[in-house]
Enzyme design. Sequence first.
Site, PDB file in Angstrom:
ATOM      1  N   THR A 418      -5.862  10.639  -7.892  1.00 28.48           N
ATOM      2  CA  THR A 418      -5.054  11.671  -7.240  1.00 28.48           C
ATOM      3  C   THR A 418      -4.406  12.345  -8.373  1.00 28.48           C
ATOM      4  O   THR A 418      -3.953  11.620  -9.532  1.00 28.48           O
ATOM      5  CB  THR A 418      -5.187  10.988  -6.651  1.00 28.48           C
ATOM      6  OG1 THR A 418      -5.836  10.656  -5.390  1.00 28.48           O
ATOM      7  CG2 THR A 418      -4.346  11.867  -5.058  1.00 28.48           C
ATOM      8  N   GLN A 455     -14.650  11.111  -0.567  1.00 24.15           N
ATOM      9  CA  GLN A 455     -13.293  10.709   0.657  1.00 24.15           C
ATOM     10  C   GLN A 455     -13.693  10.248   1.401  1.00 24.15           C
ATOM     11  O   GLN A 455     -12.984   9.342   2.640  1.00 24.15           O
ATOM     12  CB  GLN A 455     -12.797  11.890   0.925  1.00 24.15           C
ATOM     13  CG  GLN A 455     -10.962  12.266   0.996  1.00 24.15           C
ATOM     14  CD  GLN A 455     -10.163  11.847  -0.444  1.00 24.15           C
ATOM     15  OE1 GLN A 455      -9.781  10.589  -0.084  1.00 24.15           O
ATOM     16  NE2 GLN A 455     -10.301  12.643  -1.472  1.00 24.15           N
ATOM     17  N   GLY A 504      -1.927   7.197  -6.042  1.00 21.41           N
ATOM     18  CA  GLY A 504      -1.925   5.379  -5.674  1.00 21.41           C
ATOM     19  C   GLY A 504      -2.442   4.818  -4.577  1.00 21.41           C
ATOM     20  O   GLY A 504      -2.378   3.920  -4.522  1.00 21.41           O
ATOM     21  N   GLY A 505      -3.523   6.087  -3.552  1.00 20.69           N
ATOM     22  CA  GLY A 505      -4.328   4.664  -1.830  1.00 20.69           C
ATOM     23  C   GLY A 505      -3.107   5.007  -1.415  1.00 20.69           C
ATOM     24  O   GLY A 505      -1.637   5.323  -1.394  1.00 20.69           O
TER      25      GLY A 505
HETATM   26  N1  GLU Z   1      -8.231   9.277  -1.032  1.00 20.92           N
HETATM   27  C1  GLU Z   1      -6.631   8.396  -1.125  1.00 20.92           C
HETATM   28  C2  GLU Z   1      -6.102   9.115   0.119  1.00 20.92           C
HETATM   29  O1  GLU Z   1      -6.708  10.329   0.322  1.00 20.92           O
HETATM   30  C3  GLU Z   1      -6.710   8.813  -2.048  1.00 20.92           C
HETATM   31  C4  GLU Z   1      -6.795   7.690  -3.729  1.00 20.92           C
HETATM   32  C5  GLU Z   1      -5.455   7.594  -4.497  1.00 20.92           C
HETATM   33  O2  GLU Z   1      -4.891   8.207  -4.646  1.00 20.92           O
HETATM   34  O3  GLU Z   1      -5.593   6.837  -5.482  1.00 20.92           O
HETATM   35  O4  GLU Z   1      -5.007   8.372   0.799  1.00 20.92           O
END
Ligand code: GLU
Length: 598
Positions: A418, A455, A504-505
């Site tokens: 990301t 995703q 950062g998820g």
């Molecule tokens: N897939 C995550 C999201 O859409 C982002 C992943 C990440 O930031 O590492 O929240």
Amino acid sequence: MLITQELTLRRIHRWLCAALIFLTFSTWATYCLGNEEFSRSEPESPHSPDQQNKGNSSHSENYMVTAANPYAAMAGREVLRRGGNAVDAAITTQLVLNLVEPQSSGIGGGGFLLFYDRQNNELYAYDGRETAPAAADQNMFLDEQGFPVPFFQAAVGGLAVGVPGLLRMLELVYEDHGHLPWKDLFQPAIKMADEGFLVSPRLNHLITRDQHLKTFPATQRYFHGTSNQPHPIGFRLRNPELSSTLRSIANNGVSEFYHGPIAKKIVNTVRESFPNPGRLSLSDLAMYQAIRRIPLCAPYRTWRVCGMPPPTSGGVTTLQILGLLEPFDITKLPPNSLEAVHLFAEASKLAFADRAHYLADPDFVDIPVTELIDQRYLRNRAATINHKQSMGPAKPGFVGSQNKGAASSTLKREGESTSHITIVDQKGNVLTMTTSIENAFGSRLMVSGFLLNNQLTDFAFLPNIDGRTVANRVEPRKRPRSSMAPTMVFDKFNRPIIALGSPGGSTIIAYVAKTIVAVLDWKLGIQEAINLPHYANLNGPLILEQGTAITALEPGLNKLGHTVILRPLNSGIHAILIDDNGLIGGADPRREGIALGD
Ligand code: GLU
């Protein structure tokens, strides 16, 4: 002034390179040599990581780009220098990121974007989130016994590839607000893909560490070359396939991707993936639409904070955390104090409990967004926070909604992927955009020079818990819940004063909320705010950033009843603060980013 600083840094850099080469023939020396060679072609040269504004802010008077890689920030700044606006610069910056930071984001993925149009004093929100294929079903991430499959079993291969949304989103925001010719915006990435870029330490590290790239020969070849070794730091990596993909989209438009030969290649790659074939079809791609959404705003003390509405949880949950903290006089608490971390953790738990229960794709689930960020509701929730004792796991609040969804599944792993871009242009327009292919290197499937996302792993794998449906379960054509949180803060005169976001998820939300508190309440500079040690609580254990001063709080937090764990918290916050003296840009020292302007 910035240019002089850059030249001085470059001199220091050369000196360091010479010393390094003298001392060792390490991979670092190779990277230095590579950069030295490249740096002769100023102004296209990137800063090497040791040249970056690590931990220091940049100041500019006219315009600025802050992004996760120097090549990308330089390309974006060049667009601004040529009279492009923030939207133009964002498109170029993103396309270069696709090339130089391929593990994080790109046209094989999606994102969310906020754009503030200064002239009309309007804020716009764009949703380019991936969608599940029409053939997706709620059991697709369950094994034969009905248990969720392990993360990487789902993530690697075609099964978790959602319809990429990034290009449709960029097209939409460009149609609404772009200025320079579309075609021109692609040229820097095309040129760099042809001529090659130098592999950065971070890219080298991630290629070396990744166990799954070798699953697919095309991906293995691109990242390891014929020697079958990870490309070393400073290696000049060319991507002719991406160049030709971008050339056709530059010349013929985004339909090339969603209807043309690229669409066919994507569908074939996903469906023929071994292991883990996916269900994407040509009609899924053809039907994809980016969505204009209404930005989500709420007051925070004397300011107004605006973010993205669902399907990302980024906006609602960030605003909830701030609203829950508002009754506390946080200005009196030093930033890294026990009490500040305790309050932040408790507020986060309450917000994440609501997130897990209510938030998903609003086109599929009825979400009581207004009630969730209502000040009275949040004040009542905040009243359950005890200064002396952790509340343990938080429960979702009751807002009288029709959504009876059970809390969706567990903590999601945070990624190394990301990317976040923030831009202010000469006219005072502001853009903040987070883009992603989800996990580092996404699905690991590479097609036409770019990686496809994974995703769909952002959906809850379990569709039902205790007989109740989960809001974020997989459904055909649904968008998985995200945590991406491009955010802007406005002052009482409705002028934008901070624009920011991070990868950062789920921990994105903690990074963004804390950075806002640090600037507004603790009066820190934007870079100091970014540099602060991180902590996050996603309604589980309290995570403290490993290797930082904040870990000294562990015993005290344990006494308050928190279960503490130490982990790297790999944010990539890119932010711009706007004040009467100009623009101050911050780039996260935890990654390779830089803020550049004039
Ligand atoms: N897939 C995550 C999201 O859409 C982002 C992943 C990440 O930031 O590492 O929240």
